[in-house]
Design a protein around this motif. Structure first.
Motif, PDB file in Angstrom:
ATOM      1  N   LEU A 109       0.836  -1.211   0.000  1.00  0.00           N
ATOM      2  CA  LEU A 109       0.000   0.000   0.000  1.00  0.00           C
ATOM      3  C   LEU A 109       0.870   1.260   0.000  1.00  0.00           C
ATOM      4  N   LEU A 110       1.956   1.246   0.757  1.00  0.00           N
ATOM      5  CA  LEU A 110       2.855   2.398   0.785  1.00  0.00           C
ATOM      6  C   LEU A 110       3.483   2.645  -0.587  1.00  0.00           C
ATOM      7  N   GLU A 111       3.657   1.586  -1.362  1.00  0.00           N
ATOM      8  CA  GLU A 111       4.310   1.700  -2.678  1.00  0.00           C
ATOM      9  C   GLU A 111       3.307   1.741  -3.828  1.00  0.00           C
ATOM     10  N   ALA A 112       2.030   1.610  -3.547  1.00  0.00           N
ATOM     11  CA  ALA A 112       1.011   1.558  -4.605  1.00  0.00           C
ATOM     12  C   ALA A 112       1.042   2.828  -5.448  1.00  0.00           C
ATOM     13  N   ALA A 113       0.821   2.643  -6.743  1.00  0.00           N
ATOM     14  CA  ALA A 113       0.796   3.782  -7.654  1.00  0.00           C
ATOM     15  C   ALA A 113      -0.463   4.632  -7.445  1.00  0.00           C
ATOM     16  N   ALA A 114      -1.546   3.995  -7.018  1.00  0.00           N
ATOM     17  CA  ALA A 114      -2.814   4.714  -6.836  1.00  0.00           C
ATOM     18  C   ALA A 114      -2.689   5.760  -5.736  1.00  0.00           C
ATOM     19  N   LEU A 115      -3.282   6.903  -5.957  1.00  0.00           N
ATOM     20  CA  LEU A 115      -3.268   7.960  -4.944  1.00  0.00           C
ATOM     21  C   LEU A 115      -4.413   7.795  -3.963  1.00  0.00           C
TER      22      LEU A 115
END
Length: 192
Positions: A121-127
């Motif tokens: 989640l910390l690295e997810a591309a989604a904002l």
């Protein structure tokens, strides 16, 4: 308390472990009255001032962090700071026990995920992220992870119940037990 079903919002990514209650709101700010402005303006004050963490932005209502979020002292003001800023969900691999209980009492969901899922989640591309309390699922773009939460806390948050509301919801069962017990053990009932 306002019921919680789902929340879709931009996430605040705090790529740090062991963010304790004193870091969430330094003690010196608790001398200030909470109302009318609330404690949200003091959230993460020192860590932001030192450039160690990003400042939360208006509209962010979901925090993602690493393990042991909210450890340390039992100050409820740490949750007040989160809630007063507008946060409704904190996602982390683990929480301080008292902090997590205080979250629920203030309408904030403590969503516990694995360390691997927190990193994803910390690295997810989604904002933005969607947190579905009924399904116990977090979605960020194509990433979907499950989270755990105490079942009683989940019920409280879904219904918007505090501890008294939870007890009152059981009133018919309590009355039925009391009546049945009075017949079976009349000698135990207080005399009037």
């Amino acid at each position: 308390m306002r019921p919680f079903k789902t929340e879709t919002a931009p996430m605040l990514r705090l790529a740090a472990a062991n963010i304790d209650t004193d870091q969430l709101i330094p003690a010196r700010f608790m001398k200030e009255p909470r109302k009318p402005d609330g404690y949200g303006r003091f959230l993460l004050h020192d860590l932001i001032a030192e450039g160690l963490l990003p400042a939360p932005l208006p509209g962010q209502t979901v925090v993602v962090a690493r393990r042991n979020f909210g450890g340390g002292s039992s100050r409820e003001a740490a949750v007040y700071a989160l809630a007063d800023f507008g946060f409704r969900v904190v996602i982390a691999p683990s929480f301080g026990d008292i902090f997590a209980a205080n979250c629920v009492k203030n309408g904030v969901v403590p969503a516990e995920v694995s360390e691997a899922d927190a990193e994803a989640l910390l690295e997810a591309a989604a904002l933005t992220v969607t947190v579905d309390l009924e399904a116990r699922r977090i979605t960020a773009g194509n990433l979907a992870v499950d989270f755990s939460i105490d079942p009683v806390w989940r019920t409280q948050l879904l219904k918007g119940f505090d501890d008294i509301d939870m007890t009152l919801a059981e009133a018919p069962a309590i009355e039925a037990f009391t009546a049945k017990d009075a017949l079976a053990r009349g000698w135990a009932a207080p005399r009037r």
